[in-house]
Motif scaffolding. Structure first.
Motif, PDB file in Angstrom:
ATOM      1  N   ALA A 104       0.853  -1.191   0.000  1.00  0.00           N
ATOM      2  CA  ALA A 104       0.000   0.000   0.000  1.00  0.00           C
ATOM      3  C   ALA A 104       0.882   1.231   0.000  1.00  0.00           C
ATOM      4  CB  ALA A 104      -0.923   0.001   1.216  1.00  0.00           C
ATOM      5  N   PHE A 105       0.510   2.237  -0.808  1.00  0.00           N
ATOM      6  CA  PHE A 105       1.291   3.456  -0.967  1.00  0.00           C
ATOM      7  C   PHE A 105       0.408   4.669  -0.681  1.00  0.00           C
ATOM      8  CE2 PHE A 105       2.453   0.226  -4.094  1.00  0.00           C
ATOM      9  CZ  PHE A 105       3.747  -0.068  -3.704  1.00  0.00           C
ATOM     10  N   ASN A 106       0.269   5.030   0.566  1.00  0.00           N
ATOM     11  CA  ASN A 106      -0.509   6.201   0.967  1.00  0.00           C
ATOM     12  C   ASN A 106      -1.984   6.029   0.609  1.00  0.00           C
ATOM     13  OD1 ASN A 106      -0.906   8.680   2.178  1.00  0.00           O
ATOM     14  ND2 ASN A 106      -0.387   9.847   0.358  1.00  0.00           N
ATOM     15  N   THR A 107      -2.383   6.372  -0.646  1.00  0.00           N
ATOM     16  CA  THR A 107      -3.794   6.250  -1.025  1.00  0.00           C
ATOM     17  C   THR A 107      -4.038   5.154  -2.054  1.00  0.00           C
ATOM     18  OG1 THR A 107      -3.579   7.902  -2.787  1.00  0.00           O
ATOM     19  CG2 THR A 107      -4.206   8.705  -0.597  1.00  0.00           C
TER      20      THR A 107
ATOM     21  N   LYS B  90      -6.495   7.769   2.533  1.00  0.00           N
ATOM     22  CA  LYS B  90      -5.330   6.979   2.890  1.00  0.00           C
ATOM     23  C   LYS B  90      -5.775   5.569   3.248  1.00  0.00           C
ATOM     24  CE  LYS B  90      -2.256  10.655   4.505  1.00  0.00           C
ATOM     25  NZ  LYS B  90      -1.401  11.127   5.616  1.00  0.00           N
ATOM     26  N   VAL B  91      -4.883   4.617   3.009  1.00  0.00           N
ATOM     27  CA  VAL B  91      -5.199   3.216   3.293  1.00  0.00           C
ATOM     28  C   VAL B  91      -4.184   2.675   4.296  1.00  0.00           C
ATOM     29  CG1 VAL B  91      -6.283   2.803   1.062  1.00  0.00           C
ATOM     30  CG2 VAL B  91      -3.822   2.474   1.308  1.00  0.00           C
ATOM     31  N   PRO B  92      -4.562   1.647   5.062  1.00  0.00           N
ATOM     32  CA  PRO B  92      -3.624   1.068   6.040  1.00  0.00           C
ATOM     33  C   PRO B  92      -2.392   0.492   5.349  1.00  0.00           C
ATOM     34  CG  PRO B  92      -5.874   0.318   6.444  1.00  0.00           C
ATOM     35  CD  PRO B  92      -5.889   1.014   5.122  1.00  0.00           C
ATOM     36  N   LYS B  93      -1.304   0.458   6.071  1.00  0.00           N
ATOM     37  CA  LYS B  93      -0.080  -0.152   5.547  1.00  0.00           C
ATOM     38  C   LYS B  93      -0.223  -1.668   5.540  1.00  0.00           C
ATOM     39  CE  LYS B  93       3.051   3.567   6.929  1.00  0.00           C
ATOM     40  NZ  LYS B  93       4.265   3.926   7.708  1.00  0.00           N
ATOM     41  N   VAL B  94       0.654  -2.313   4.797  1.00  0.00           N
ATOM     42  CA  VAL B  94       0.634  -3.775   4.661  1.00  0.00           C
ATOM     43  C   VAL B  94       1.770  -4.373   5.487  1.00  0.00           C
ATOM     44  CG1 VAL B  94       0.984  -5.692   3.052  1.00  0.00           C
ATOM     45  CG2 VAL B  94      -0.437  -3.748   2.394  1.00  0.00           C
ATOM     46  N   ILE B  95       1.458  -5.464   6.183  1.00  0.00           N
ATOM     47  CA  ILE B  95       2.480  -6.194   6.941  1.00  0.00           C
ATOM     48  C   ILE B  95       2.720  -7.540   6.257  1.00  0.00           C
ATOM     49  CG2 ILE B  95       3.143  -7.191   9.155  1.00  0.00           C
ATOM     50  CD1 ILE B  95       1.229  -5.293  10.510  1.00  0.00           C
ATOM     51  N   PRO B  96       3.838  -7.718   5.564  1.00  0.00           N
ATOM     52  CA  PRO B  96       4.144  -9.037   4.988  1.00  0.00           C
ATOM     53  C   PRO B  96       4.633  -9.971   6.090  1.00  0.00           C
ATOM     54  CG  PRO B  96       5.914  -7.498   4.492  1.00  0.00           C
ATOM     55  CD  PRO B  96       4.865  -6.711   5.227  1.00  0.00           C
ATOM     56  N   GLU B  97       4.222 -11.222   6.030  1.00  0.00           N
ATOM     57  CA  GLU B  97       4.575 -12.160   7.096  1.00  0.00           C
ATOM     58  C   GLU B  97       5.406 -13.333   6.593  1.00  0.00           C
ATOM     59  OE1 GLU B  97       0.566 -12.807   8.307  1.00  0.00           O
ATOM     60  OE2 GLU B  97       0.658 -11.325   9.929  1.00  0.00           O
ATOM     61  N   THR B  98       5.043 -13.920   5.466  1.00  0.00           N
ATOM     62  CA  THR B  98       5.803 -15.039   4.928  1.00  0.00           C
ATOM     63  C   THR B  98       6.895 -14.533   3.992  1.00  0.00           C
ATOM     64  OG1 THR B  98       4.386 -15.328   2.983  1.00  0.00           O
ATOM     65  CG2 THR B  98       3.701 -16.426   5.032  1.00  0.00           C
ATOM     66  N   GLU B  99       7.801 -15.435   3.612  1.00  0.00           N
ATOM     67  CA  GLU B  99       8.868 -15.065   2.682  1.00  0.00           C
ATOM     68  C   GLU B  99       8.291 -14.606   1.342  1.00  0.00           C
ATOM     69  OE1 GLU B  99      12.205 -14.842   2.940  1.00  0.00           O
ATOM     70  OE2 GLU B  99      11.954 -15.157   5.077  1.00  0.00           O
ATOM     71  N   ALA B 100       7.298 -15.324   0.850  1.00  0.00           N
ATOM     72  CA  ALA B 100       6.690 -14.948  -0.436  1.00  0.00           C
ATOM     73  C   ALA B 100       6.029 -13.577  -0.342  1.00  0.00           C
ATOM     74  CB  ALA B 100       5.665 -16.000  -0.853  1.00  0.00           C
ATOM     75  N   GLU B 101       5.376 -13.293   0.794  1.00  0.00           N
ATOM     76  CA  GLU B 101       4.736 -11.988   0.968  1.00  0.00           C
ATOM     77  C   GLU B 101       5.770 -10.877   1.037  1.00  0.00           C
ATOM     78  OE1 GLU B 101       0.848 -13.709   3.424  1.00  0.00           O
ATOM     79  OE2 GLU B 101       2.324 -12.448   4.437  1.00  0.00           O
ATOM     80  N   ARG B 102       6.896 -11.142   1.702  1.00  0.00           N
ATOM     81  CA  ARG B 102       7.956 -10.120   1.775  1.00  0.00           C
ATOM     82  C   ARG B 102       8.543  -9.855   0.387  1.00  0.00           C
ATOM     83  NH1 ARG B 102       8.800 -11.925   7.238  1.00  0.00           N
ATOM     84  NH2 ARG B 102       9.895 -13.819   6.597  1.00  0.00           N
ATOM     85  N   ASP B 103       8.712 -10.928  -0.389  1.00  0.00           N
ATOM     86  CA  ASP B 103       9.236 -10.748  -1.748  1.00  0.00           C
ATOM     87  C   ASP B 103       8.298  -9.887  -2.581  1.00  0.00           C
ATOM     88  OD1 ASP B 103      11.281 -12.361  -0.963  1.00  0.00           O
ATOM     89  OD2 ASP B 103      10.623 -14.131  -2.066  1.00  0.00           O
ATOM     90  N   ASN B 104       6.997 -10.181  -2.539  1.00  0.00           N
ATOM     91  CA  ASN B 104       6.031  -9.399  -3.309  1.00  0.00           C
ATOM     92  C   ASN B 104       5.920  -7.975  -2.796  1.00  0.00           C
ATOM     93  OD1 ASN B 104       4.780 -10.740  -5.565  1.00  0.00           O
ATOM     94  ND2 ASN B 104       3.990 -12.233  -4.112  1.00  0.00           N
TER      95      ASN B 104
END
Length: 675
Positions: free
Chosen positions: A127-130, A167-181
């Motif tokens: 997510a990027f601000n809006t 504005k939209v909430p920030k994203v929290i990646p949790e798995t390795e694949a999510e962090r990569d994306n």
């Protein structure tokens, strides 16, 4: 008791007596409801959310209404389903109504057919601000396993009750694949900003060459024998970058477009049609069923109608006595689309479609979409370019009639189609989707440097965390295994991604800070301290703050050290993101590093290090005391061609190549843990 009359009662009594007052009261009530709803928007939780919270899955059973005459799913249906899925995912994350802002390039690689059960899934990658990037995938399951039909990345924005971006909430990646994306979403966002500049650069180069598209940037466009679009590997080493304005570019194109230089004489062609013949106008009315809950037309519906218009105009183009009677067209790619403005229920949408160019078996169709309310002014809301292929009933590609531009505007679009095709194929090749590549080395190009950089990181992350590959544990050389206090492990996999590559992955833990290990890896002058085989390592060209061109030389591997020493010309790309250092290197053809007769030039696909702070988990949460803060977990990945595979000697831990790699990593760990 006497009569008690509140102010509200007075208002309603007055309203009953006066219709004008009644209208004002209802208007005030509506405003109050809107304000209450707006207050809820402002008070909604803005706490960061996990990627899993935005996941959306739904299924579609492919029926006859979704298919063409060959029982293949129409691209327009897939676009509509994917956009709906992306919208649902964006709204789950943002907790607000969301609308499509854009869609990246999309290729339909494996067709879905009648009877398939399609799973469409989407999730917010970042997510990027809006705005939000939403990744969508369409797959089906067969007896041989899951088949991925297409993937796309959408950009959505959230709107409040007044239609204003929020504005939209920030994203929290949790798995390795999510962090990569999560990381790659930021990279893709930068590429979206640069695409227009890259396209103008390509068009400038075409114009400089006098409009001759037979050698764009030194490359020859070729037709894939299977009917797809291929590209040769030769290119000029210093392409000129467009820095002027679009008006001057347009003038150059028109001045340099000599049709005699672009097309052979008409009598040599089987069929040649004018652009005027290959165009149409189509009108649609936006009904309530075509709009979302805010009354805005679904972006997926607009894209589906664009595909319909492209299919109609392309079908008209191929209907000729010289063509096979059972020839059809199928959409194989969609260039990135940006929605310039909204349309609403009741609007009339006009679709203007025109064939811009024919490339052997494929056709580019350009479409302009305009919206108009009854009695309102005309609004340009979207433009797009779709690529369609002519095929027979068995799916084999068939040649299509040529196009002859007549007006200046048509000539300009005729030539711009070449630039769009070139850029589309460059992107497809760099993301690893195009397997029809000539060698592992990419030609270095200043105007495509951002694309190559992102693809370098993408290629390393993609293979490093691809646990679905057939990884096989391999024993370390005995001398390394006997003193393995750094928990170094080795795994290998063959024929990575069907490209004939083999991949080796080492992993381990070293007692040092992550930043110290990164500095040691990046220091070319100190490479020989731990890389036991490297003969020389130099930074040849500093590209920018995240990229450089390096040269590495190694002595010959094998028995008795016979043969030429091996050298590599590499693009090295690095990032610090999500508490990880990523250092990716891949082979490039660079003018400053030509092939040397004294060396055998080696090639590697994206390879390198991924460094992560090592955290111990005792089942009760993460422990980050002083003992564990200075531990670094690392993965070292190398993707090799056939020559490298022979040197690596899979299944043989005593091969010289494996000994060198494992020994170098162990020595690096010893040096780092002792500092």
């Amino acid at each position: 008791m006497g009569n008690v009359c509140t102010s509200a009662d007075k208002n309603y009594s007055a309203a009953a007596a006066n219709p004008k007052i009644e209208k004002k009261v209802k208007q005030k009530e509506a405003e109050l409801k809107t304000l209450k709803g707006f207050a809820k928007v402002n008070n909604r939780s803005m706490e960061p959310r996990g990627v899993a919270e935005s996941m959306v899955h739904f299924f579609e059973i492919v029926s006859q209404e979704h298919c063409d005459r060959r029982n293949v799913v129409r691209a327009g249906c897939l676009l509509r389903w994917m956009d709906i899925c992306a919208c649902l995912s964006a709204e789950k994350h943002g907790q607000l109504s969301s609308v499509t802002l854009s869609m990246d390039d999309l290729s339909f690689d494996i067709p879905a057919v009648l009877g398939d059960v399609l799973e469409i899934s989407g999730r917010v990658n970042n997510a990027f601000n809006t705005s939000m990037e939403v990744g969508v995938q369409v797959l089906s399951t067969s007896q041989s396993g899951p088949r991925i039909h297409c993937r796309a990345y959408f950009t959505f924005v959230s709107l409040d009750h007044h239609g204003i971006k929020c504005k939209v909430p920030k994203v929290i990646p949790e798995t390795e694949a999510e962090r990569d994306n999560f990381i790659l979403a930021k990279e893709r966002r930068q590429l979206r900003f640069k695409k227009k500049e890259q396209l103008e650069t390509m068009l400038f180069q075409i114009a400089e060459k006098g409009g001759d598209d037979s050698s764009i940037r030194g490359r020859a466009l070729t037709e894939n024998p299977e009917g797809g679009e291929g590209i040769s590997s030769q290119m000029s080493v210093k392409p000129k970058v467009w820095t002027g304005n679009r008006k001057r570019l347009s003038i150059m194109l028109r001045e340099n477009l000599n049709l005699g230089a672009v097309l052979p004489p008409a009598e040599e062609l089987i069929v040649t049609r004018s652009m005027g013949e290959s165009s149409l106008q189509m009108t649609k009315v936006v009904l309530p069923s075509d709009a979302n809950h805010m009354g805005n037309t679904f972006g997926g519906n607009i894209m589906s109608w664009m595909d319909d218009a492209a299919t109609v105009v392309a079908t008209k183009h191929i209907r000729h006595p010289s063509m096979q009677p059972e020839t059809h067209v199928a959409t194989i790619a969609v260039d990135s689309m940006a929605f310039i403005g909204p349309s609403h229920t009741g609007d009339r949408l006009n679709f203007y479609a025109q064939i811009n160019r024919a490339f052997g078996t494929t056709i580019e169709v350009g479409i302009r979409v305009e919206a108009q309310a009854i009695g309102g002014h005309v609004r340009h809301i979207n433009s797009g370019y779709l690529t369609l292929m002519a095929v027979d009933m068995s799916g084999r590609p068939t040649s299509v009639p040529k196009i002859m531009p007549e007006t200046d505007k048509q000539k300009e679009q005729f030539m711009k189609a070449v630039g769009r095709r070139q850029l589309r194929m460059e992107r497809k090749k760099m993301t690893g989707e195009n397997k029809n590549t000539n060698g592992l080395s990419w030609n270095w190009s200043e105007d495509m440097s951002s694309e190559i950089s992102v693809a370098n990181i993408y290629g390393l992350l993609k293979v490093a965390n691809a646990w679905d590959l057939n990884w096989v544990k391999q024993d370390l050389p005995p001398e390394i295994a006997s003193n393995n206090r750094f928990e170094i492990k080795m795994q290998v996999t063959k024929d990575t991604w069907g490209l004939g590559l083999a991949t080796i992955r080492f992993s381990g833990i070293v007692s040092c800070k992550m930043s110290d290990m990164f500095k040691k890896i990046m220091d070319c002058d100190a490479r020989g301290e731990w890389d036991v085989a490297v003969k020389d390592c130099k930074v040849w060209n500093k590209v920018d703050e995240h990229n450089d061109i390096i040269w590495m030389a190694y002595p010959p591997f094998g028995t008795e050290g016979k043969g030429k020493p091996k050298d590599f010309s590499l693009l090295r790309t690095w990032r610090l993101d999500e508490e990880r250092y990523i250092v990716a290197s891949r082979s490039v053809i660079h003018p400053a590093l030509p092939v040397n007769e004294d060396h055998q030039r080696g090639e590697v696909f994206p390879s390198g290090f991924i460094l992560t702070p090592w955290v111990m988990d005792d089942g009760m949460g993460d422990l980050r005391d002083n003992e564990y803060q200075e531990q670094t977990s690392f993965d070292y990945v190398v993707q090799l061609d056939k020559t490298g595979q022979e040197m690596a000697g899979f299944g043989n831990p005593n091969s010289p190549y494996i000994k060198v790699m494992a020994g170098s990593l162990q020595k690096l760990c010893v040096i780092l843990s002792s500092t």
